[in-house]
Scaffold this active site. Structure first.
Site, mmCIF file in Angstrom:
data_model
loop_
_atom_site.group_PDB
_atom_site.id
_atom_site.type_symbol
_atom_site.label_atom_id
_atom_site.label_comp_id
_atom_site.label_asym_id
_atom_site.label_seq_id
_atom_site.Cartn_x
_atom_site.Cartn_y
_atom_site.Cartn_z
ATOM 1 C CG HIS A 107 3.396 0.946 -5.506
ATOM 2 N ND1 HIS A 107 3.386 2.024 -4.570
ATOM 3 C CD2 HIS A 107 3.861 -0.147 -4.887
ATOM 4 C CE1 HIS A 107 4.129 1.253 -3.706
ATOM 5 N NE2 HIS A 107 4.501 0.162 -3.832
ATOM 6 N N GLY A 119 0.741 -1.165 0.096
ATOM 7 C CA GLY A 119 0.027 -0.121 0.110
ATOM 8 C C GLY A 119 0.836 1.451 -0.079
ATOM 9 C CD GLU A 132 15.596 -4.109 -12.894
ATOM 10 O OE1 GLU A 132 16.067 -3.083 -12.921
ATOM 11 O OE2 GLU A 132 15.643 -5.105 -13.790
ATOM 12 C CG ASP A 159 12.417 -3.069 -2.438
ATOM 13 O OD1 ASP A 159 12.849 -2.498 -1.467
ATOM 14 O OD2 ASP A 159 11.263 -2.678 -3.051
ATOM 15 C CB SER A 211 10.677 4.652 -1.537
ATOM 16 O OG SER A 211 10.273 4.093 -0.044
ATOM 17 C CG HIS A 256 4.995 5.245 -4.792
ATOM 18 N ND1 HIS A 256 5.637 4.521 -5.918
ATOM 19 C CD2 HIS A 256 5.429 4.746 -3.649
ATOM 20 C CE1 HIS A 256 6.659 3.808 -5.498
ATOM 21 N NE2 HIS A 256 6.377 3.608 -3.719
HETATM 22 O O1 PAF Z 1 7.884 -4.902 -1.691
HETATM 23 C C1 PAF Z 1 7.090 -5.001 -1.033
HETATM 24 O O2 PAF Z 1 6.181 -4.155 -0.939
HETATM 25 C C2 PAF Z 1 6.766 -5.983 -0.086
HETATM 26 O O3 PAF Z 1 7.947 -6.544 0.421
HETATM 27 C C3 PAF Z 1 5.972 -7.199 -0.416
HETATM 28 C C4 PAF Z 1 6.693 -7.941 -1.790
HETATM 29 C C5 PAF Z 1 4.588 -6.653 -1.051
HETATM 30 C C6 PAF Z 1 5.542 -8.298 0.502
HETATM 31 O O4 PAF Z 1 4.870 -7.849 1.381
#
Ligand code: PAF
Length: 271
Positions: A42, A36, A153, A155, A190, A39
């Site tokens: 996503h 959630g 990418e 993370d 982020s 931004h």
């Molecule tokens: O990257 C994230 O937002 C979280 O680590 C994920 C993949 C949704 C797992 O909780």
């Protein structure tokens, strides 16, 4: 123009409603798991999923088992209505807000742990984080059985760990890696950025800029970051990629960049 599914998006919580919503559609499913506070980064994952699948599922679940610091979990932004609006506007078919008691009916007795990469980089600073993350990702994927799953990418370590887990457990879902979404100054988007002051954002942008500087060695990068108002968790090169994690105003930010050809030729000349 509104995306094709904009008006039809279904919001579900329970596993039973999830299964009913998934089986109401025919064809492939793309899946975007999130915590959630959505931004533009996503949104770019959702757009990619929508361009590659007739149906897209997005989950929003702030997963407690991946927070090693309870204060971080408590402060994590929760913006359900805005998240629903973003997912709807980007053409998601089903938005899933899993129930904690259903996802963790086993009270976290069963866990997925990895014994190598998860102890490097962020793993050294966030004990248990990757076990919580891998466990919830496997649960979400097993519950939804999507054709493709989308990870950013930013993370990168998470992405590589998920890749390894899907292979290790023969999970047929295809992993799709999506490039980092950056603002105009190069800062990786982020959910944590929203907790920074304007000064903090400037520092975060300077961190992103220095990390991307093609001529920095790890030492010169460290020296230039030390002039900024931040504390460094790590700066490391791994597999042709430079990784950094810093704390700014008590907020932990991570970033990574492919190593430039300049860095690669510097390394070769030392061999
Ligand atoms: O990257 C994230 O937002 C979280 O680590 C994920 C993949 C949704 C797992 O909780």
């Amino acid at each position: 123009m509104a995306p094709k599914n904009a008006s039809k998006m279904v919001v579900v919580e329970s596993l039973a409603d999830l299964r009913a919503a998934l089986s109401a559609q025919v064809g492939d499913w793309g899946f975007v798991p999130t915590m959630g506070a959505l931004h533009a980064g996503h949104a770019s994952l959702v757009e990619r999923a929508c361009s590659e699948n007739p149906n897209v599922l997005a989950s929003v679940f702030v997963n407690p088992t991946q927070f090693n610091d309870p204060r971080d979990l408590e402060k994590y932004p929760r913006t359900r209505e805005a998240d629903i609006a973003l997912l709807r506007n980007h053409g998601v078919t089903v938005a899933w807000f899993p129930r904690h008691e259903e996802l963790y009916a086993d009270t976290f007795r069963y866990q997925v742990s990895e014994n190598l990469l998860s102890h490097e980089l962020c793993g050294k600073f966030r004990p248990g984080h990757f076990t919580g993350m891998l466990t919830v990702v496997l649960k979400l994927i097993q519950a939804a059985r999507p054709t493709r799953v989308y990870f950013g990418e930013k993370d990168y370590q998470q992405l590589e760990l998920v890749r390894g887990m899907l292979k290790a457990f023969f999970v047929p879902t295809e992993l799709c890696a999506c490039p980092i979404f950056r603002d105009e100054a190069g800062l990786a988007l982020s959910s944590r950025n929203a907790r920074l002051s304007q000064t903090g954002i400037s520092t975060a942008r300077a961190f992103a800029r220095e990390l991307a500087h093609p001529e920095h060695t790890l030492q010169s990068l460290r020296t230039s970051l030390e002039t900024l108002d931040l504390s460094i968790d790590y700066l490391e090169d791994h597999d042709k990629r430079r990784y950094g994690a810093v704390n700014i105003e008590g907020i932990r930010l991570i970033d990574n960049r492919p190593l430039s050809t300049h860095h690669e030729s510097q390394k070769e000349s030392k061999l």
